[in-house]
Write an enzyme that holds these catalytic residues in place. Structure first.
Site, PDB file in Angstrom:
ATOM      1  N   HIS A  49      93.018  66.518 -22.864  1.00  0.00           N
ATOM      2  CA  HIS A  49      91.571  66.519 -23.082  1.00  0.00           C
ATOM      3  C   HIS A  49      90.933  67.765 -22.474  1.00  0.00           C
ATOM      4  O   HIS A  49      90.571  67.766 -21.289  1.00  0.00           O
ATOM      5  CB  HIS A  49      90.963  65.266 -22.436  1.00  0.00           C
ATOM      6  CG  HIS A  49      91.541  63.993 -22.963  1.00  0.00           C
ATOM      7  ND1 HIS A  49      92.790  63.547 -22.608  1.00  0.00           N
ATOM      8  CD2 HIS A  49      91.040  63.070 -23.825  1.00  0.00           C
ATOM      9  CE1 HIS A  49      93.039  62.404 -23.231  1.00  0.00           C
ATOM     10  NE2 HIS A  49      91.991  62.088 -23.971  1.00  0.00           N
ATOM     11  N   HIS A  89      90.505  60.917 -18.165  1.00  0.00           N
ATOM     12  CA  HIS A  89      91.068  61.703 -19.274  1.00  0.00           C
ATOM     13  C   HIS A  89      90.874  63.198 -19.037  1.00  0.00           C
ATOM     14  O   HIS A  89      91.626  64.007 -19.540  1.00  0.00           O
ATOM     15  CB  HIS A  89      90.465  61.274 -20.618  1.00  0.00           C
ATOM     16  CG  HIS A  89      88.986  61.420 -20.715  1.00  0.00           C
ATOM     17  ND1 HIS A  89      88.112  60.448 -20.273  1.00  0.00           N
ATOM     18  CD2 HIS A  89      88.203  62.419 -21.188  1.00  0.00           C
ATOM     19  CE1 HIS A  89      86.866  60.854 -20.495  1.00  0.00           C
ATOM     20  NE2 HIS A  89      86.892  62.043 -21.038  1.00  0.00           N
ATOM     21  N   PRO A 139      91.426  54.221 -17.172  1.00  0.00           N
ATOM     22  CA  PRO A 139      90.632  53.121 -17.710  1.00  0.00           C
ATOM     23  C   PRO A 139      89.176  53.333 -17.261  1.00  0.00           C
ATOM     24  O   PRO A 139      88.875  53.254 -16.059  1.00  0.00           O
ATOM     25  CB  PRO A 139      91.260  51.883 -17.067  1.00  0.00           C
ATOM     26  CG  PRO A 139      92.634  52.319 -16.640  1.00  0.00           C
ATOM     27  CD  PRO A 139      92.460  53.759 -16.243  1.00  0.00           C
ATOM     28  N   ILE A 208      78.525  63.117 -25.859  1.00  0.00           N
ATOM     29  CA  ILE A 208      79.612  63.042 -26.846  1.00  0.00           C
ATOM     30  C   ILE A 208      80.674  62.073 -26.337  1.00  0.00           C
ATOM     31  O   ILE A 208      81.022  62.075 -25.149  1.00  0.00           O
ATOM     32  CB  ILE A 208      80.270  64.436 -27.038  1.00  0.00           C
ATOM     33  CG1 ILE A 208      79.311  65.409 -27.714  1.00  0.00           C
ATOM     34  CG2 ILE A 208      81.572  64.338 -27.827  1.00  0.00           C
ATOM     35  CD1 ILE A 208      79.060  65.163 -29.192  1.00  0.00           C
ATOM     36  N   HIS A 280      87.063  66.889 -27.399  1.00  0.00           N
ATOM     37  CA  HIS A 280      87.270  65.832 -26.401  1.00  0.00           C
ATOM     38  C   HIS A 280      88.745  65.626 -26.037  1.00  0.00           C
ATOM     39  O   HIS A 280      89.090  65.700 -24.866  1.00  0.00           O
ATOM     40  CB  HIS A 280      86.685  64.499 -26.898  1.00  0.00           C
ATOM     41  CG  HIS A 280      87.259  63.317 -26.188  1.00  0.00           C
ATOM     42  ND1 HIS A 280      86.764  62.862 -24.989  1.00  0.00           N
ATOM     43  CD2 HIS A 280      88.329  62.512 -26.467  1.00  0.00           C
ATOM     44  CE1 HIS A 280      87.492  61.833 -24.580  1.00  0.00           C
ATOM     45  NE2 HIS A 280      88.434  61.601 -25.458  1.00  0.00           N
ATOM     46  N   ARG A 376      93.324  25.706  -0.606  1.00  0.00           N
ATOM     47  CA  ARG A 376      92.184  26.609  -0.331  1.00  0.00           C
ATOM     48  C   ARG A 376      91.660  26.366   1.092  1.00  0.00           C
ATOM     49  O   ARG A 376      91.257  27.291   1.781  1.00  0.00           O
ATOM     50  CB  ARG A 376      91.069  26.450  -1.355  1.00  0.00           C
ATOM     51  CG  ARG A 376      90.424  25.091  -1.374  1.00  0.00           C
ATOM     52  CD  ARG A 376      89.229  25.034  -2.301  1.00  0.00           C
ATOM     53  NE  ARG A 376      88.761  23.662  -2.425  1.00  0.00           N
ATOM     54  CZ  ARG A 376      87.528  23.331  -2.706  1.00  0.00           C
ATOM     55  NH1 ARG A 376      86.607  24.246  -2.874  1.00  0.00           N
ATOM     56  NH2 ARG A 376      87.196  22.057  -2.830  1.00  0.00           N
ATOM     57  N   PHE A 456      89.085  33.051 -13.608  1.00  0.00           N
ATOM     58  CA  PHE A 456      88.297  34.280 -13.762  1.00  0.00           C
ATOM     59  C   PHE A 456      89.073  35.530 -13.332  1.00  0.00           C
ATOM     60  O   PHE A 456      88.513  36.626 -13.302  1.00  0.00           O
ATOM     61  CB  PHE A 456      86.968  34.174 -13.008  1.00  0.00           C
ATOM     62  CG  PHE A 456      86.129  33.008 -13.488  1.00  0.00           C
ATOM     63  CD1 PHE A 456      86.013  32.727 -14.841  1.00  0.00           C
ATOM     64  CD2 PHE A 456      85.479  32.177 -12.588  1.00  0.00           C
ATOM     65  CE1 PHE A 456      85.271  31.636 -15.295  1.00  0.00           C
ATOM     66  CE2 PHE A 456      84.732  31.089 -13.023  1.00  0.00           C
ATOM     67  CZ  PHE A 456      84.627  30.819 -14.384  1.00  0.00           C
ATOM     68  N   HIS A 492      87.294  26.115 -17.196  1.00  0.00           N
ATOM     69  CA  HIS A 492      87.569  26.492 -15.810  1.00  0.00           C
ATOM     70  C   HIS A 492      89.018  26.217 -15.388  1.00  0.00           C
ATOM     71  O   HIS A 492      89.389  26.525 -14.264  1.00  0.00           O
ATOM     72  CB  HIS A 492      86.629  25.734 -14.870  1.00  0.00           C
ATOM     73  CG  HIS A 492      85.240  26.295 -14.852  1.00  0.00           C
ATOM     74  ND1 HIS A 492      84.548  26.569 -16.006  1.00  0.00           N
ATOM     75  CD2 HIS A 492      84.425  26.647 -13.825  1.00  0.00           C
ATOM     76  CE1 HIS A 492      83.348  27.052 -15.699  1.00  0.00           C
ATOM     77  NE2 HIS A 492      83.253  27.127 -14.378  1.00  0.00           N
TER      78      HIS A 492
HETATM   79  C1  LIG Z   1      88.518  51.137 -20.619  1.00  0.00           C
HETATM   80  C2  LIG Z   1      88.790  52.276 -21.544  1.00  0.00           C
HETATM   81  N1  LIG Z   1      88.483  52.154 -22.834  1.00  0.00           N
HETATM   82  C3  LIG Z   1      88.764  53.142 -23.695  1.00  0.00           C
HETATM   83  C4  LIG Z   1      89.343  54.296 -23.262  1.00  0.00           C
HETATM   84  C5  LIG Z   1      89.715  55.397 -24.252  1.00  0.00           C
HETATM   85  N2  LIG Z   1      88.798  56.536 -24.066  1.00  0.00           N
HETATM   86  C6  LIG Z   1      89.147  57.614 -23.368  1.00  0.00           C
HETATM   87  S1  LIG Z   1      87.881  58.698 -23.191  1.00  0.00           S
HETATM   88  C7  LIG Z   1      86.849  57.709 -24.080  1.00  0.00           C
HETATM   89  C8  LIG Z   1      85.404  58.057 -24.299  1.00  0.00           C
HETATM   90  C9  LIG Z   1      85.135  59.470 -24.268  1.00  0.00           C
HETATM   91  O1  LIG Z   1      83.780  59.723 -24.069  1.00  0.00           O
HETATM   92  P1  LIG Z   1      83.239  60.191 -22.685  1.00  0.00           P
HETATM   93  O2  LIG Z   1      83.516  59.164 -21.684  1.00  0.00           O
HETATM   94  O3  LIG Z   1      81.841  60.575 -22.891  1.00  0.00           O
HETATM   95  O4  LIG Z   1      84.116  61.447 -22.331  1.00  0.00           O
HETATM   96  P2  LIG Z   1      83.978  62.909 -22.920  1.00  0.00           P
HETATM   97  O5  LIG Z   1      84.105  62.798 -24.424  1.00  0.00           O
HETATM   98  O6  LIG Z   1      82.669  63.418 -22.507  1.00  0.00           O
HETATM   99  O7  LIG Z   1      85.133  63.646 -22.331  1.00  0.00           O
HETATM  100  C10 LIG Z   1      87.502  56.579 -24.527  1.00  0.00           C
HETATM  101  C11 LIG Z   1      86.889  55.527 -25.360  1.00  0.00           C
HETATM  102  C12 LIG Z   1      89.637  54.397 -21.896  1.00  0.00           C
HETATM  103  N3  LIG Z   1      90.213  55.463 -21.364  1.00  0.00           N
HETATM  104  N4  LIG Z   1      89.316  53.392 -21.055  1.00  0.00           N
END
Ligand SMILES: Cc1ncc(C[n+]2csc(CCOP(=O)(O)OP(=O)(O)O)c2C)c(N)n1
Length: 688
Positions: A49, A89, A139, A208, A280, A376, A456, A492
């Protein structure tokens, strides 16, 4: 362009703590070094990325060269500021920074091996891999929520050990995706409530995401949202160095956590792809990279950084060394016992003698006066002794304190005005709670434990998974463990949750059968330095099956023979966990009355049992021809113990709304049924 003088100002050269200011041109070249490394590494890996590192390079450059307190030569310095790249990312941003700042492990070779097997440059940042990566992210939303836990840890430890020992900030770089995730709301609401003023979120506000412009899916006013949660918030141009610096300086001065929305252009510098989703998450391609280099005025070949820029970054990596050295001195001048305690906690070492004495004391009490209580309640009984012996334990609950029994008598609440408290009212925020616990654990100095209902755990599972992946000692207290909880009904009543949690690598799922096992499982959870644990506990009372005193922790092997066969070789082995162990003991008695010898094995922890030496586990499985598993949950996972030809008495679907005892009868989880199942298997064998 110019010499190192352009970069290294007098204050920097002398190692002063004052922010070092460089010319705009120099700043841009430093930021472009990040951009170039990100473009090149992603291109070489053919995956990754580039957009975020290129867009956020200015923010990161200002933060790391002027504000962040850290020493590249000592990534573990406990009082360093924490930096969390929540938008994992964009990992190349972090790797480029670590490389440029001079973190020893992050060589150019590692950058060249971005995303390759065995490299330190994993696809998404992985905690401690290398040092300098403060938590695992990827995540979305988790890093932000971890940071809340880090800021809580800082606040608490500062209250306990003083600002001379603990006084640092937690910075987060978060993306649109982080802020869209539901967990972000739990995290920011808690941070605002606790007034975590040293938490600063830099929002890479580029509008974006993967599908395209954010306007496709989101129209939240983030500033208003954060402000409504008790934060300070501002919006700036994220490519203007002085605006970034001014905003961070302001954020440090407010008495609330702060959001700085930094308007940026994703893929900044890429001539056709900047500002679009195309930058991206895929390599820019050779033509676009060539043109980006031209546009940025970056003439160095791939994976090369001009010496003057490298020097400037290296100087930034050493900028806080004087601060670290004076911290070393302050720690050295603490009273010896306080220093030893501080160091012990930060090292994650348990107070061995106190813990051993507490566990022994608990087991002696239970031997002399057995308790017929819910596990508990047994857990609360254990916690009274354990939290007294282990002061780094910080408890909590997601608004189920009285049900989870996680607050021992006398444990004060941790609040905005009383940060030295040890009990956190997390509110109804299971996911945020679990992620904050991860943040406290990776911060160091704290062993977090907190509760909700087992059912939960689905709400906190993504954070539990990251604790397991990071190898963090985080303890989840999950009560109301089965249909035994009764009248609240199938919404539950967990049935598949034990199997789901047991499936998670490195998570220790404990399901103790009585008060003694509860104490033992707590001890094992505390001693599991590199694993999270889930203590799965009942709402309903259970008999104490472990009578007499045994100094040995019998749960340590994950399973053990609780009641041996009598009157000959065992024909039947009953294996059960938690509340069903008492049913197994009764079933054994019923078989004995029919002249069939049976034994009972308690299985408090599948994972520990699975990792016991083969001779130990073989002996525990035993040689009885018939094996019966009993658990008020689905069968999945039990075949490893009872074999696919074993009988299983448990649940095959959801529960129902009725008193717990009645439900056990209704679903046939009864001693009579277990005895019948064993007899049927025996009969089948003799008919062969
Ligand atoms: C919980 C989760 N859902 C989905 C993704 C897949 N994913 C990676 S980046 C992203 C969104 C990208 O948009 P943004 O957060 O604005 O990052 P940018 O494009 O600005 O780098 C998604 C959906 C992830 N990493 N984590």
């Amino acid at each position: 362009m110019g010499s190192a003088d352009q970069f290294v100002t007098a204050s920097m050269a002398q190692g002063s703590e004052a922010p070092a200011v460089v010319s705009r041109a120099a700043h841009e070249r430093m930021a472009n070094a990040i951009r170039a490394l990100a473009m090149d590494a992603v291109e070489q890996a053919k995956s990754g990325h580039p957009g975020l590192p290129m867009g956020a390079a200015d923010i990161a450059t200002i933060l790391f060269t002027r504000f962040l307190k850290f020493d590249a030569a000592d990534p573990h310095w406990p009082d360093r500021d924490r930096f969390v790249l929540s938008a994992g990312h964009g990992s190349m941003l972090l790797y480029a920074l670590l490389h440029l700042l001079g973190y020893e492990a992050m060589t150019m070779e590692e950058i060249k091996h971005f995303r390759q097997l065995g490299s330190l440059t994993a696809g998404h940042p992985e905690y401690g891999h290398p040092p300098g990566v403060e938590t695992t992210t990827g995540p979305l939303g988790q890093g932000l929520a971890n940071a809340v836990g880090m800021a809580i840890a800082e606040r608490h430890l500062a209250a306990e050990f003083g600002a001379d020992a603990v006084d640092h900030h937690t910075f987060v770089l978060a993306s649109d995706g982080d802020l869209m995730e539901g967990i972000s709301h739990e995290a920011i609401a808690l941070a605002g409530h606790l007034r975590l003023a040293k938490l600063i979120v830099l929002f890479d506000d580029n509008g974006i995401s993967i599908d395209g412009p954010l306007s496709l899916a989101d129209s939240v006013d983030q500033l208003q949202r954060f402000e409504a949660c008790g934060w300070s918030a501002t919006r700036i141009d994220g490519h203007d160095p002085e605006a970034i610096a001014a905003a961070i300086a302001w954020a440090k001065s407010t008495d609330r956590p702060t959001l700085i929305a930094c308007r940026t252009t994703i893929g900044f510098g890429a001539p056709t792809k900047a500002g679009t989703k195309d930058s991206h998450g895929s390599p820019l391609g050779p033509d676009e990279i060539r043109a980006a280099r031209q546009r940025l005025g970056w003439t160095a070949p791939p994976f090369e950084v001009p010496a003057d820029i490298r020097d400037a970054w290296r100087a930034a990596g050493q900028r806080s060394r004087p601060a670290r050295l004076s911290w070393d001195k302050r720690i050295a001048s603490l009273a010896a016992d306080k220093r030893a305690e501080f160091n012990r906690r930060l090292a994650g070492d348990l107070p061995q003698e106190a813990l051993a004495a507490a566990v022994r004391g608990l087991k002696e009490k239970l031997a002399s006066a057995p308790k017929e209580i819910a596990t508990r309640a047994a857990s609360e009984f254990a916690l009274e002794a354990l939290t007294a012996a282990v002061p780094e334990m910080i408890g909590g609950s997601a608004d189920l304190t009285g049900s989870n029994n996680t607050r021992p008598k006398g444990m004060a609440a941790l609040s905005a005005t009383h940060p030295s408290g040890r009990f956190i009212h997390f509110g109804v925020r299971e996911h945020g709670m679990a992620a904050a616990m991860n943040g406290m654990a990776v911060h160091g100095g704290i062993i977090p434990y907190a509760g909700t209902f087992l059912v939960f755990s689905d709400y906190s599972r993504p954070a539990i998974r990251l604790a397991a992946l990071m190898g963090q000692r985080v303890i989840h207290v999950l009560t109301h463990d089965s249909i035994g909880l009764g009248e609240d009904g199938p919404t539950h009543q967990p049935v598949e949750h034990l199997a789901a949690l047991r499936a998670m690598p490195n998570l220790l799922v404990f399901r103790p059968c009585d008060a003694v096992e509860t104490a033992e499982c707590w001890e094992l959870a505390l001693r599991a330095r590199t694993s999270p644990s889930a203590l799965v506990l009942t709402r309903q009372n259970l008999p104490q099956l472990r009578t007499g005193f045994s100094p040995e922790n019998r749960c340590a092997a994950g399973a053990y023979e609780l009641v041996p066969a009598e009157g000959g070789e065992a024909q039947v082995s009953f294996f059960a966990a938690g509340s069903e162990v008492a049913i197994a003991v009764e079933a054994r008695r019923l078989l004995a009355a029919r002249g069939v010898a049976a034994r009972v094995v308690s299985v408090p922890c599948f994972r520990l049992f699975g990792s016991a030496p083969a001779d130990v586990s073989t002996a525990i499985i035993g040689t009885a021809p018939v094996r019966v598993g009993i658990e008020a949950a689905v069968r999945q996972g039990w075949d490893a113990i009872i074999g696919s030809d074993g009988a299983f008495v448990g649940m095959t679907g959801f529960g129902a709304s009725a008193p717990g005892r009645e439900l056990y009868r209704h679903f046939g989880i009864m001693a009579e049924r277990c005895a019948e199942a064993a007899m049927a298997k025996l009969a089948k064998r003799s008919n062969r």
